[in-house]
Design an enzyme around this catalytic site. Sequence first.
Site, PDB file in Angstrom:
ATOM      1  N   PRO A 247     -28.236   0.999 -27.673  1.00 50.56           N
ATOM      2  CA  PRO A 247     -29.596   0.765 -27.159  1.00 50.56           C
ATOM      3  C   PRO A 247     -30.082  -0.643 -27.512  1.00 50.56           C
ATOM      4  O   PRO A 247     -30.536  -0.898 -28.619  1.00 50.56           O
ATOM      5  CB  PRO A 247     -30.427   1.845 -27.853  1.00 50.56           C
ATOM      6  CG  PRO A 247     -29.680   2.156 -29.110  1.00 50.56           C
ATOM      7  CD  PRO A 247     -28.230   1.955 -28.810  1.00 50.56           C
ATOM      8  N   ASP A 418     -29.315  -4.085 -31.735  1.00 53.26           N
ATOM      9  CA  ASP A 418     -29.005  -2.660 -31.661  1.00 53.26           C
ATOM     10  C   ASP A 418     -30.147  -1.898 -32.340  1.00 53.26           C
ATOM     11  O   ASP A 418     -30.370  -2.043 -33.540  1.00 53.26           O
ATOM     12  CB  ASP A 418     -27.672  -2.397 -32.379  1.00 53.26           C
ATOM     13  CG  ASP A 418     -27.227  -0.947 -32.297  1.00 53.26           C
ATOM     14  OD1 ASP A 418     -28.037  -0.091 -31.890  1.00 53.26           O
ATOM     15  OD2 ASP A 418     -26.069  -0.659 -32.667  1.00 53.26           O
ATOM     16  N   HIS A 419     -30.860  -1.078 -31.557  1.00 51.66           N
ATOM     17  CA  HIS A 419     -32.053  -0.410 -32.079  1.00 51.66           C
ATOM     18  C   HIS A 419     -31.717   0.755 -33.012  1.00 51.66           C
ATOM     19  O   HIS A 419     -32.612   1.304 -33.652  1.00 51.66           O
ATOM     20  CB  HIS A 419     -32.916   0.100 -30.917  1.00 51.66           C
ATOM     21  CG  HIS A 419     -34.391   0.091 -31.217  1.00 51.66           C
ATOM     22  ND1 HIS A 419     -34.893   0.287 -32.486  1.00 51.66           N
ATOM     23  CD2 HIS A 419     -35.467  -0.098 -30.417  1.00 51.66           C
ATOM     24  CE1 HIS A 419     -36.217   0.227 -32.443  1.00 51.66           C
ATOM     25  NE2 HIS A 419     -36.588  -0.010 -31.205  1.00 51.66           N
ATOM     26  N   ARG A 420     -30.459   1.136 -33.117  1.00 50.82           N
ATOM     27  CA  ARG A 420     -30.112   2.249 -34.006  1.00 50.82           C
ATOM     28  C   ARG A 420     -30.243   1.863 -35.479  1.00 50.82           C
ATOM     29  O   ARG A 420     -30.930   2.568 -36.236  1.00 50.82           O
ATOM     30  CB  ARG A 420     -28.695   2.758 -33.685  1.00 50.82           C
ATOM     31  CG  ARG A 420     -28.563   3.364 -32.297  1.00 50.82           C
ATOM     32  CD  ARG A 420     -27.125   3.688 -31.964  1.00 50.82           C
ATOM     33  NE  ARG A 420     -26.282   2.487 -31.958  1.00 50.82           N
ATOM     34  CZ  ARG A 420     -24.976   2.499 -31.746  1.00 50.82           C
ATOM     35  NH1 ARG A 420     -24.343   3.659 -31.544  1.00 50.82           N
ATOM     36  NH2 ARG A 420     -24.293   1.378 -31.736  1.00 50.82           N
ATOM     37  N   VAL A 422     -31.511  -1.178 -36.572  1.00 53.04           N
ATOM     38  CA  VAL A 422     -32.528  -2.215 -36.786  1.00 53.04           C
ATOM     39  C   VAL A 422     -33.767  -1.898 -35.971  1.00 53.04           C
ATOM     40  O   VAL A 422     -33.690  -1.659 -34.760  1.00 53.04           O
ATOM     41  CB  VAL A 422     -31.993  -3.611 -36.390  1.00 53.04           C
ATOM     42  CG1 VAL A 422     -33.063  -4.672 -36.591  1.00 53.04           C
ATOM     43  CG2 VAL A 422     -30.740  -3.951 -37.196  1.00 53.04           C
TER      44      VAL A 422
END
Length: 446
Positions: A247, A418-420, A422
């Site tokens: 994501p 990467d939104h996972r 961070v």
Amino acid sequence: MAELLHVPEIVTDAGDVTLRSWQVTENQPYAATDTLATVETDKAVVDVEAESAGVVVTTLVDEGSTVPVGAPIAVLRASDEQVPDLPALLRQLGVSAPGEERAREPVPEPSGPALEPSRAAPDSRQHTPGDPSSPRIEGQGRVFASPLARRMARDAGLALDDLHGSGPGGRIVRRDVEAAIADRTGAVESRTPRPAPEVPAGQPAGQPAGEPTGQATGQPAGVTEVPHTRARTAIAARMARSKQQVPHFYLRDTLPVDELVRLRRDLAAQTSATVSLNDLLIRAVALAHAAVPAMNVIWTDEAVRAFPSVDVGVAVATDAGLVTPVVREADRMSITAIAATVRDYVDRARSGQLRQDELEGGTVTVTNLGMHGIEEFSAIINPPQASILAVGAAREEPIVRDGRVEVATLMRVTLSVDHRPVDGVVAAEWMSAFRALVENPLRLLV
């Protein structure tokens, strides 16, 4: 005693390599650490070195062949050893010479419930457990094939049982599937009736038509196709997987880089080192990661993995595709050391001489298209890294300072994250730290 030379486990997720070239010939002596063969993975070209001195008895794999990791590719002997009967030695070692045909025998029917009969076992030899060259039966009628060959056969609608393996130990490899596809295509074309060609107006009936154009193959005239290389296929797969599964979110900023440009000019005038703007930005990225350690992470299925030092990937364009060698501990290196390392990586990347370990790891990559005049772009994260910084061109533009219009050198950057592992706030803190370093570049020399 004679022994087999196997393809080393160059990288854990590599199922196959391509044997690019032999650096030795049969009956040629070699010393310890001499390069025996060169193999190509999806990412790099790797030399296979000799562990001790010896002589090449025979090679088992031709140049250009796709070989599974761990498979035997040559027979070696000690310098003082003689091999009077090569076929007997090959049988003793459980291998076959290149191109040797292997007999196929039916798989015996198992006891118990009736199963669909298999066509044939790939090899009638006695196989040694754990020998990667053995085309072991993995189930009723299922032959041993490389992961790439399995995928190609599945995509083409081919049954592995119908294919003849030409790899080590009868293993089905890419060229076997390609040959089967070509054979099938040729058979279909031979059975398909072709309509009679139209006779152009003014041409007498029965006059031979001209040479066929590209229209006959369904493509416009002049169209060519370039087969995918291993590197291009790997890049496509990794980028598609990253865009689909990671994501992404993006932060953009426009940075004044007049001081950064001035520092680069001063370094060139006062030292013999060649330092580019990109080298300075790599150093700034490393220090920003050190200042915001929550960015120096990657996502795994079990945990968010944090690292004590900052390893920065550098995107390098080559004829074979994009590669990203990693500058280790860039937060602890001087700017001149970073510049020298990057220059070495670029030279060896373009000649295909990067080592596999130089392409692994890292938490962030810097990709720069500014030298091509690109003003701004967004980049796809290189898994398993958590971010990538896309750098545009440095250009003089009007800006407003204290109510006055001035000319400044500006550079647009885009951070893909990467939104996972961070969150947006952490990435914003990182961008602020990065901006402060670019605006005050003397801190990059500390």
